[in-house]
Motif scaffolding. Structure first.
Motif, PDB file in Angstrom:
ATOM      1  N   LEU A 511       0.826  -1.202   0.000  1.00  6.43           N
ATOM      2  CA  LEU A 511       0.000   0.000   0.000  1.00  6.43           C
ATOM      3  C   LEU A 511       0.864   1.256   0.000  1.00  6.43           C
ATOM      4  O   LEU A 511       0.581   2.230  -0.718  1.00  6.43           O
ATOM      5  CB  LEU A 511      -0.919  -0.020   1.224  1.00  6.43           C
ATOM      6  CG  LEU A 511      -1.892   1.145   1.397  1.00  6.43           C
ATOM      7  CD1 LEU A 511      -2.824   1.241   0.206  1.00  6.43           C
ATOM      8  CD2 LEU A 511      -2.686   0.975   2.685  1.00  6.43           C
ATOM      9  N   ARG A 512       1.920   1.244   0.774  1.00 12.21           N
ATOM     10  CA  ARG A 512       2.826   2.396   0.777  1.00 12.21           C
ATOM     11  C   ARG A 512       3.518   2.539  -0.576  1.00 12.21           C
ATOM     12  O   ARG A 512       3.719   3.656  -1.065  1.00 12.21           O
ATOM     13  CB  ARG A 512       3.854   2.247   1.898  1.00 12.21           C
ATOM     14  CG  ARG A 512       3.251   2.358   3.294  1.00 12.21           C
ATOM     15  CD  ARG A 512       4.330   2.357   4.365  1.00 12.21           C
ATOM     16  NE  ARG A 512       3.764   2.457   5.700  1.00 12.21           N
ATOM     17  CZ  ARG A 512       3.405   3.591   6.286  1.00 12.21           C
ATOM     18  NH1 ARG A 512       3.553   4.729   5.629  1.00 12.21           N
ATOM     19  NH2 ARG A 512       2.898   3.598   7.504  1.00 12.21           N
ATOM     20  N   PHE A 520      -3.198   4.069  -7.647  1.00 12.96           N
ATOM     21  CA  PHE A 520      -4.587   4.375  -7.310  1.00 12.96           C
ATOM     22  C   PHE A 520      -5.312   4.954  -8.527  1.00 12.96           C
ATOM     23  O   PHE A 520      -4.734   5.699  -9.326  1.00 12.96           O
ATOM     24  CB  PHE A 520      -4.656   5.359  -6.139  1.00 12.96           C
ATOM     25  CG  PHE A 520      -4.244   4.740  -4.825  1.00 12.96           C
ATOM     26  CD1 PHE A 520      -5.023   3.763  -4.236  1.00 12.96           C
ATOM     27  CD2 PHE A 520      -3.078   5.133  -4.190  1.00 12.96           C
ATOM     28  CE1 PHE A 520      -4.651   3.184  -3.033  1.00 12.96           C
ATOM     29  CE2 PHE A 520      -2.698   4.566  -2.994  1.00 12.96           C
ATOM     30  CZ  PHE A 520      -3.491   3.583  -2.414  1.00 12.96           C
ATOM     31  N   ARG A 521      -6.595   4.606  -8.639  1.00 12.27           N
ATOM     32  CA  ARG A 521      -7.429   5.077  -9.735  1.00 12.27           C
ATOM     33  C   ARG A 521      -8.713   5.672  -9.165  1.00 12.27           C
ATOM     34  O   ARG A 521      -9.177   5.270  -8.095  1.00 12.27           O
ATOM     35  CB  ARG A 521      -7.786   3.925 -10.686  1.00 12.27           C
ATOM     36  CG  ARG A 521      -6.584   3.251 -11.332  1.00 12.27           C
ATOM     37  CD  ARG A 521      -5.922   4.175 -12.350  1.00 12.27           C
ATOM     38  NE  ARG A 521      -4.810   3.507 -13.016  1.00 12.27           N
ATOM     39  CZ  ARG A 521      -3.550   3.572 -12.604  1.00 12.27           C
ATOM     40  NH1 ARG A 521      -3.249   4.273 -11.509  1.00 12.27           N
ATOM     41  NH2 ARG A 521      -2.592   2.954 -13.264  1.00 12.27           N
ATOM     42  N   MET A 522      -9.294   6.615  -9.899  1.00 11.33           N
ATOM     43  CA  MET A 522     -10.562   7.215  -9.495  1.00 11.33           C
ATOM     44  C   MET A 522     -11.654   6.802 -10.477  1.00 11.33           C
ATOM     45  O   MET A 522     -11.449   6.807 -11.697  1.00 11.33           O
ATOM     46  CB  MET A 522     -10.460   8.746  -9.472  1.00 11.33           C
ATOM     47  CG  MET A 522      -9.395   9.301  -8.540  1.00 11.33           C
ATOM     48  SD  MET A 522      -9.502   8.714  -6.835  1.00 11.33           S
ATOM     49  CE  MET A 522     -11.163   9.229  -6.405  1.00 11.33           C
ATOM     50  N   VAL A 523     -12.818   6.431  -9.918  1.00 13.40           N
ATOM     51  CA  VAL A 523     -14.020   6.207 -10.725  1.00 13.40           C
ATOM     52  C   VAL A 523     -15.114   7.113 -10.157  1.00 13.40           C
ATOM     53  O   VAL A 523     -15.005   7.600  -9.019  1.00 13.40           O
ATOM     54  CB  VAL A 523     -14.458   4.730 -10.702  1.00 13.40           C
ATOM     55  CG1 VAL A 523     -13.429   3.860 -11.407  1.00 13.40           C
ATOM     56  CG2 VAL A 523     -14.682   4.245  -9.272  1.00 13.40           C
ATOM     57  N   TYR A 524     -16.151   7.337 -10.941  1.00 18.19           N
ATOM     58  CA  TYR A 524     -17.149   8.342 -10.567  1.00 18.19           C
ATOM     59  C   TYR A 524     -18.559   7.761 -10.714  1.00 18.19           C
ATOM     60  O   TYR A 524     -18.900   7.173 -11.751  1.00 18.19           O
ATOM     61  CB  TYR A 524     -16.997   9.582 -11.448  1.00 18.19           C
ATOM     62  CG  TYR A 524     -15.642  10.236 -11.276  1.00 18.19           C
ATOM     63  CD1 TYR A 524     -15.443  11.203 -10.302  1.00 18.19           C
ATOM     64  CD2 TYR A 524     -14.557   9.857 -12.068  1.00 18.19           C
ATOM     65  CE1 TYR A 524     -14.195  11.796 -10.123  1.00 18.19           C
ATOM     66  CE2 TYR A 524     -13.311  10.440 -11.897  1.00 18.19           C
ATOM     67  CZ  TYR A 524     -13.134  11.405 -10.920  1.00 18.19           C
ATOM     68  OH  TYR A 524     -11.897  11.978 -10.742  1.00 18.19           O
ATOM     69  N   LEU A 560      -6.651  -0.191   6.731  1.00 18.35           N
ATOM     70  CA  LEU A 560      -5.203  -0.079   6.942  1.00 18.35           C
ATOM     71  C   LEU A 560      -4.751   1.367   6.795  1.00 18.35           C
ATOM     72  O   LEU A 560      -3.895   1.850   7.550  1.00 18.35           O
ATOM     73  CB  LEU A 560      -4.456  -0.952   5.926  1.00 18.35           C
ATOM     74  CG  LEU A 560      -4.099  -2.380   6.340  1.00 18.35           C
ATOM     75  CD1 LEU A 560      -3.289  -3.045   5.252  1.00 18.35           C
ATOM     76  CD2 LEU A 560      -3.338  -2.397   7.650  1.00 18.35           C
ATOM     77  N   VAL A 561      -5.306   2.041   5.815  1.00 18.07           N
ATOM     78  CA  VAL A 561      -4.957   3.442   5.585  1.00 18.07           C
ATOM     79  C   VAL A 561      -5.284   4.268   6.824  1.00 18.07           C
ATOM     80  O   VAL A 561      -4.496   5.107   7.265  1.00 18.07           O
ATOM     81  CB  VAL A 561      -5.712   3.978   4.351  1.00 18.07           C
ATOM     82  CG1 VAL A 561      -5.555   5.490   4.234  1.00 18.07           C
ATOM     83  CG2 VAL A 561      -5.201   3.302   3.090  1.00 18.07           C
TER      84      VAL A 561
END
Length: 760
Positions: A511-512, A520-524, A560-561
């Motif tokens: 993750l780090r 990381f990806r963004m969806v909407y 975890l974040v």
């Protein structure tokens, strides 16, 4: 450096060619006065360039040699101006002053450990006494007994004649004892002093013998002995100016010289003396006994030295990794800062903390975690240069002390970080540890900076690096002092169906790395106006394109974040990507409003509104297009600060929404305390409004209450037409869910404009 050798060379030539000539006495005295005066000046210059005890020692030495020079001048005046016998004369007062001042001057050059100064002083005194008595015995056998016989009836003359060689012997003994305690790298200066005082002892003994025999006169070759002594002292003072001050050790392990040096005079006195004054069997038996006893004592001293060395290693080494410990690190840092203030060398500290190592301890056990720390120490040491100090400070924190002409601290810190790219193997699992590194250098204008202050700066920079998503190495600057606090989720957050042990640590390490490698990806997901049926905005949702596990939703990694202080770098990544997508939509003629989930504790950052305003301005985005959604089930601390931040955000035109409303137990207090633009009803409420009358009554009441407060109501998790119809009848404003459409890529968002909800 050349002057004393030239003067001594001229004196030697004069003595060789001028015997029996009238000018020799005057030339001899003038050269000796010039040589002693020059030596005194060199000692004073050495004092000016030294610090602390070294400065006091050389200042005292300068006063001692100055007294000697003044005595030489008085000798010259008595002999060539007043035409009186210079021995005894007022010159002897200053020769005596030299003897008195030389002893503390030499003692001031000794190294003492910080734990046993009294014991060290006692050892020097005993060593000096041993050397002095043995040297006196030899001097008595060869010369002083003749002096005693000559001046037996003249007490003053006898005392004066014997005092000089005895005082020289004491000074020589102290110098030898000091030399024995100095480490090899700083032995040149005290060795030259020992040579000088040894020449002085021999010369004064020869002088006393010659005076007693009535054979001494100015211009004798004996004078070369005093010249040689002055040359040795002069060279020592010049060398001390370019020599770095010795580091005061915490525990001083005696050198090999310290073992045998005090016994050499004893061996000489115990072997030569009996041969000179004894007869018969004793003449040979006593030297053998003395040699045997000295050898036995030297063996015992060597064994004690080995034990002390082992104890010193244990006291100043980390028992687990074998690296320097905190005590030794601060000791060396203090010495490095002292050298920096004197010579302008660069001093920097690199401080390293292993991210999430507590999780390693809890997951794989302390034994495996200790083995991992050993490997970590080896990797860090492999990045250090020769002469650098690598230390384990405490727990999972390490530090490097870097010294040199140039500041390579940031480059070395980057090498350390790169060394962690290779995973560690624990229980068959590859564990990826990530360090956060802070760097701070002592500025040349900060000559008096304290070691703890410099280390404190590196720790501050390390914490800044831990919060940053752009760099794992941070160099200390003024902005670190005012940096926002770490954001960590409450410990009550629980994780279900997660891997345990090394697998969990591996996921956290990945993750780090995902933050660094842009995984990381963004969806909407569209938001629909229930009255018009048109798309009125989108909500940004985070996904992790994992190289091994594929596309992961937030439930797979967000706990975890939250637990390990990654919410700020993750939030920064999300905002950066969302702002970039929104800017591209606007450039294509589609000003699409977008909502972003914000971790509630980040609202404690008073600088958040300004930072967001600047980020929107750089992208050319209107503030009213952005809605920040606060998760309602996370407890907000520092409520006064939070309400102030929210007011500033809304003042900039940024909309604020409470997300997952109804999932916690503080919903009504949120409505009362927080001024927000939207209330997003939790999907668990919405899913049963058509089947559970009690839920329907609560939701209808919340919708009416929200409208009374002037806010918009958004329903989440809408998945069927019946729920849409109920929400429309209840006057809900906006809805989103799989009924209207699944999350889509950013490139597909402009195509939503103008489409009715049923076409999604």
């Amino acid at each position: 450096m050349v002057v004393p050798f030239v003067l001594t060379g001229v004196l030697a030539v004069a003595l060789a060619v001028g015997q029996g000539r009238g000018w020799l006495h005057l030339v001899d005295d003038l050269l000796i006065v010039a040589l002693s005066s020059f030596t005194a000046a060199c000692a004073v210059m050495a004092a000016k360039s030294a610090e602390g005890r070294q400065r006091r020692a050389w200042a005292t030495m300068g006063a001692a040699i100055g007294a000697w020079a003044l005595a030489d001048l008085i000798w010259l005046i008595c002999e060539h101006v007043l035409h009186i016998d210079p021995y005894p004369s007022p010159a002897d007062v200053f020769y005596l002053a030299f003897c008195v001042l030389a002893i503390p001057a030499v003692l001031g050059l000794a190294q003492f450990d910080v734990w046993s100064r009294r014991q060290a002083t006692l050892r020097i005194a005993l060593d000096g006494l041993t050397v002095a008595l043995c040297s006196f015995l030899l001097a008595w056998i060869f010369a002083l007994h003749q002096v005693f016989d000559t001046y037996r009836d003249d007490t003053f003359a006898l005392g004066l004649a014997v005092f000089y060689p005895v005082a020289d012997i004491v000074i020589l003994a102290v110098a030898v004892a000091v030399l024995a305690r100095v480490d090899a790298t700083h032995r040149a200066v005290p060795a030259l002093l020992v040579l000088g005082f040894a020449l002085m002892t021999v010369t004064d003994s020869a002088f006393a013998y010659a005076v007693a025999a009535g054979s001494y006169q100015t211009g004798s070759f004996i004078d070369l002995g005093w010249a040689g002594a002055l040359v040795a002292i002069c060279v020592a003072s010049v060398l001390s100016r370019g020599d770095s001050p010795p580091r005061l050790p915490s525990v001083l392990v005696p050198s090999n010289t310290a073992l045998w040096a005090p016994y050499v005079p004893l061996l000489l006195a115990g072997t030569i003396g009996p041969l000179m004054v004894m007869t018969g069997l004793l003449r040979y038996l006593v030297p053998v006994i003395v040699v045997a006893v000295c050898l036995r004592q030297m063996v015992a001293a060597w064994e004690n030295r080995q034990l002390l060395r082992a104890a010193a290693e244990q006291a100043f080494r980390d028992p687990l990794t074998g690296l320097a410990n905190q005590t030794l690190f601060y000791d060396r840092l203090a010495h490095a800062l002292m050298l920096s203030s004197r010579h302008g060398h660069r001093v920097a500290v690199v401080f390293l903390d292993l991210d999430d190592f507590k999780l390693v301890n809890d997951s794989v056990g302390h034994l495996e975690a200790d083995g991992l720390l050993v490997k970590v120490g080896q990797r860090i040491a492999g990045c250090a240069r020769a002469g650098d100090t690598v230390a384990r400070m405490r727990g999972d924190e390490f530090a490097l002390l870097l010294e040199g002409e140039h500041d390579d601290s940031q480059l070395i810190a980057e090498h350390v970080v790169d060394a962690f790219d290779e995973p560690f193997l624990v229980h068959g699992e590859q564990i990826l540890l990530r360090p956060s590194v802070g760097v701070a250098a002592a500025a040349t204008r900060e000559a008096q900076i304290a070691p703890h202050t410099l280390v404190g700066r590196t720790e501050t920079a390390m914490r800044t690096a831990k919060r940053s998503r752009s760099s794992r190495v941070h160099v200390f600057d003024a902005s670190c002092e005012s940096a926002e606090p770490d954001i960590v989720a409450p410990q009550s957050v629980s994780v279900q169906n997660w891997p345990d042990g090394a697998a969990k640590i591996r996921l956290l390490g990945e993750l780090r790395r995902a933050l660094d490698d842009d995984e990381f990806r963004m969806v909407y997901q569209p938001k629909v106006d229930l009255r018009s049926g048109q798309i009125v905005g989108v909500e940004a949702l985070l996904r992790w394109l994992h190289p091994r596990l594929g596309l992961l939703g937030p439930d797979a990694f967000l706990p975890l974040v939250r637990q390990h202080g990654l919410m700020r770098p993750v939030t920064d990544t999300v905002l950066d990507k969302v702002f970039g997508d929104a800017a591209r939509w606007i450039s294509g003629g589609v000003p699409m409003p977008v909502a972003v989930n914000l971790f509630a504790p980040i609202l404690r950052d008073a600088g958040l509104p300004t930072a967001l305003g600047q980020a929107l301005g750089r992208r050319g985005l209107p503030a009213e297009l952005l809605t920040l959604e606060i998760t309602e089930d996370l407890v907000l601390h520092d409520f006064d600060v939070v309400t102030g931040v929210l007011a500033q955000l809304r003042g900039f035109g940024i909309r604020v929404a409470i997300d997952d409303f109804g999932s916690g137990f503080s919903a009504l207090s949120y409505l009362r305390e927080l001024r927000v633009d939207e209330i997003k009803l939790d999907r668990h409420f919405i899913s049963t409004v058509t089947s559970d009358p009690r839920t329907a009554a609560v939701v209808r009441a919340v919708i009416d209450l929200t409208h009374d407060l002037g806010s918009v109501v958004v329903a989440e998790g809408v998945e069927d037409a019946a729920t849409v119809a109920w929400l429309r009848d209840a006057n809900c404003d906006v809805a989103q869910g799989y009924f209207f459409g699944r999350p889509i890529e950013a490139a597909a968002v402009p195509e939503l404009v103008g489409l009715p909800a049923e076409h999604l």
